[in-house]
Design a protein around this motif. Structure first.
Motif, PDB file in Angstrom:
ATOM      1  N   HIS A   1      -4.855  -0.213   6.618  1.00  0.00           N
ATOM      2  CA  HIS A   1      -5.439   0.076   7.635  1.00  0.00           C
ATOM      3  C   HIS A   1      -5.876  -0.299   8.668  1.00  0.00           C
ATOM      4  CE1 HIS A   1      -2.915   3.346   6.790  1.00  0.00           C
ATOM      5  NE2 HIS A   1      -4.063   3.895   5.828  1.00  0.00           N
TER       6      HIS A   1
ATOM      7  N   HIS B   1       1.169  -0.983  -0.079  1.00  0.00           N
ATOM      8  CA  HIS B   1       0.027  -0.439  -0.260  1.00  0.00           C
ATOM      9  C   HIS B   1       0.874   1.043  -0.423  1.00  0.00           C
ATOM     10  CE1 HIS B   1      -3.468   2.109   1.063  1.00  0.00           C
ATOM     11  NE2 HIS B   1      -3.235   3.039   1.431  1.00  0.00           N
TER      12      HIS B   1
ATOM     13  N   HIS C   1       1.375   5.434  -2.291  1.00  0.00           N
ATOM     14  CA  HIS C   1       0.754   6.563  -3.062  1.00  0.00           C
ATOM     15  C   HIS C   1       1.925   7.192  -4.461  1.00  0.00           C
ATOM     16  CE1 HIS C   1      -3.062   6.823  -1.413  1.00  0.00           C
ATOM     17  NE2 HIS C   1      -2.557   5.952   0.034  1.00  0.00           N
TER      18      HIS C   1
ATOM     19  N   HIS D   1      -9.068   2.115   1.484  1.00  0.00           N
ATOM     20  CA  HIS D   1      -8.843   2.064   2.540  1.00  0.00           C
ATOM     21  C   HIS D   1      -9.766   1.921   3.371  1.00  0.00           C
ATOM     22  CE1 HIS D   1      -5.770   5.448   0.596  1.00  0.00           C
ATOM     23  NE2 HIS D   1      -4.981   4.685   1.318  1.00  0.00           N
TER      24      HIS D   1
ATOM     25  N   ASP E   1       2.799   3.040   2.887  1.00  0.00           N
ATOM     26  CA  ASP E   1       1.930   4.334   2.863  1.00  0.00           C
ATOM     27  C   ASP E   1       2.371   5.683   2.787  1.00  0.00           C
ATOM     28  OD1 ASP E   1      -1.028   5.091   2.568  1.00  0.00           O
ATOM     29  OD2 ASP E   1      -1.357   5.269   5.224  1.00  0.00           O
TER      30      ASP E   1
HETATM   31 ZN   LIG Z   1      -3.071   5.463   1.636  1.00  0.00          ZN
END
Ligand SMILES: [Zn+2]
Length: 444
Positions: free
Chosen positions: A268, A72, A74, A229, A319
């Motif tokens: 998460h 995970h 970005h 998420h 993340d």
């Molecule tokens: Zn994220």
């Protein structure tokens, strides 16, 4: 002999099961056309008769581990790391949306190349990644991923509520679905399966039910991944509750829209109730635990033991940019710290050791991505995604034979507690070298 066929000698360490390590101190792997064909003690493998002679790469003194898996992260947020330490929702509004809004055109192209280069330098070989909302941000992301040689699952960020885009609200849903479909057709399975698509609705706060249902339908039609998420922050939970009054809980919002599938990765999952955990397990959906991010934004401490007890497959995620680094060793370290922190108030909870965090970042992540048969361990038949760690570079003092007295657990703990890009000697995907440190001797 093709460049992705060779033998490599070093200290082999992997973690096929949670809580145990497997190792060969003077070990070796033979890789043929990018696949591991032999594993064992170097002395045994060296003596074996083969139809063709092997080109040996000597990495004695280094650890050879499965390439690290980031479940995970970005792409457009990397330039914003370590900025604006507040809670999730204001942090997104003030620090992240402005950066994602700019992630298009030449800037996106330039940063994408640097991002995947940085990932390889950190020893990550597989990553599941969100792009920005623009089609071009995902397109150039895939081009950079293809160039990098890494194994990448990427998707265009989808959001229609409070988006930073310019579109008329009426058009957002249809355009977002159309662009996602176009990207999926173009990139899913590209580079001989090394690149894959993930339908990527951001989360229930920024996605209408219509968008989420459309996203689920698209994922089902193409048989691709879904990433989103779930249950990260208390204020977010409150918002989702107010937006979706008829849902039993946060997870139910996704369930009703068809977003919980065996190919779904949920980032998460901190504040879940028992019903939600059972629903995720029943749907065989997967969890990306992002401890550096959860600590940075003060989101909470994941109940890892409960998720594991339910049989949910769990991987780790950097993340970025809520997590400050792409360095998965740091993510492992934080995963250990999060469980230590929980035990301070409840000593009956299980301890997490470096070996367990390492399992989550390798074979655990592979399982969560449905790739247990392909990557995650150093078994014969797997594709050769490898990280060669310069162990002396992680020691407080570089000295001869310093590693001789260390057990495999000690060596792994050294990696988890001190691992960083300076310790990455080489990174391989499918037996192809995708990163080599400047000081690393080139194989003949
Ligand atoms: Zn994220």
């Amino acid at each position: 002999m093709p460049s992705n066929s060779f033998g490599i000698r070093g200290y082999l360490i992997d973690a096929p099961t949670y809580g145990s390590l497997r190792s060969h101190r003077d070990g070796a792997l033979v890789v043929v056309n990018g696949k591991i064909t032999e594993v064992g003690a170097y002395d045994d493998l060296k003596k074996r008769q083969r139809p063709e002679p092997i080109r040996w790469i000597d990495r004695t003194g280094s650890a050879i581990v499965p390439g690290l898996i980031d479940c995970h992260t970005h792409l457009p947020q990397y330039s914003a790391v370590a900025r604006g330490e507040s809670q999730l929702l204001p942090w997104l509004r003030e620090n992240i949306f402005p950066v994602e809004r700019e992630f298009t055109g030449p800037k996106a192209r330039q940063e994408s190349a640097l991002f995947f280069r940085e990932m390889a330098r950190n020893g990550t070989t597989t990553a599941m990644v969100f792009a920005a909302i623009y089609e071009d941000s995902c397109d150039v992301g895939f081009e950079a991923a293809e160039q990098s040689g890494l194994r990448v699952i990427l998707g265009k960020m989808m959001m229609d509520l409070g988006s930073y885009g310019q579109l008329q609200p009426k058009k957002i849903v249809s355009v977002s679905l159309m662009e996602s479909e176009r990207l999926c057709r173009k990139w899913h399975g590209a580079a001989n399966g090394r690149l894959e698509y993930a339908i990527s609705p951001r989360f229930a706060v920024t996605c209408s039910e219509k968008l989420m249902r459309g996203a689920a339908d698209l994922a089902q039609r193409f048989g691709v991944y879904i990433q989103t998420h779930l249950s990260e922050n208390r204020e977010e939970l409150e918002k989702v509750h107010n937006l979706h009054m008829s849902a039993r809980d946060y997870t139910d919002v996704y369930e009703k829209c068809g977003l919980l599938t065996p190919k779904t990765m949920l980032g998460h999952c901190i504040h879940l109730n028992t019903r939600e955990i059972d629903a995720i397990a029943a749907a065989q959906s997967n969890v990306a635990h992002c401890p550096t991010s959860n600590l940075f934004l003060g989101s909470g401490l994941i109940k890892l033991d409960e998720l594991r007890a339910a049989g949910i497959a769990i991987g780790l995620g950097s993340d970025v940019a809520a997590g400050p680094e792409l360095n998965m060793w740091q993510v492992m370290r934080s995963a250990v710290d999060v469980q230590k922190a929980r035990r301070m108030t409840d000593p009956s909870l299980p301890l997490m050791r470096p070996a367990e965090a390492f399992h989550l970042a390798t074979s655990g992540g592979a399982r969560a991505l449905g790739k247990s048969g392909v990557i995650g361990t150093l078994d014969v038949g797997k594709e050769a995604d490898l990280l060669v760690v310069d162990l002396p570079a992680l020691l407080p003092y570089r000295k001869e034979n310093a590693l001789d007295d260390l057990s495999t657990e000690d060596v792994l703990a050294l990696c988890v507690y001190r691992g960083n890009p300076a310790g990455t000697l080489e990174t391989y995907v499918r037996g192809h070298n995708v990163y080599r440190a400047p000081h690393c001797p080139k194989p003949e």
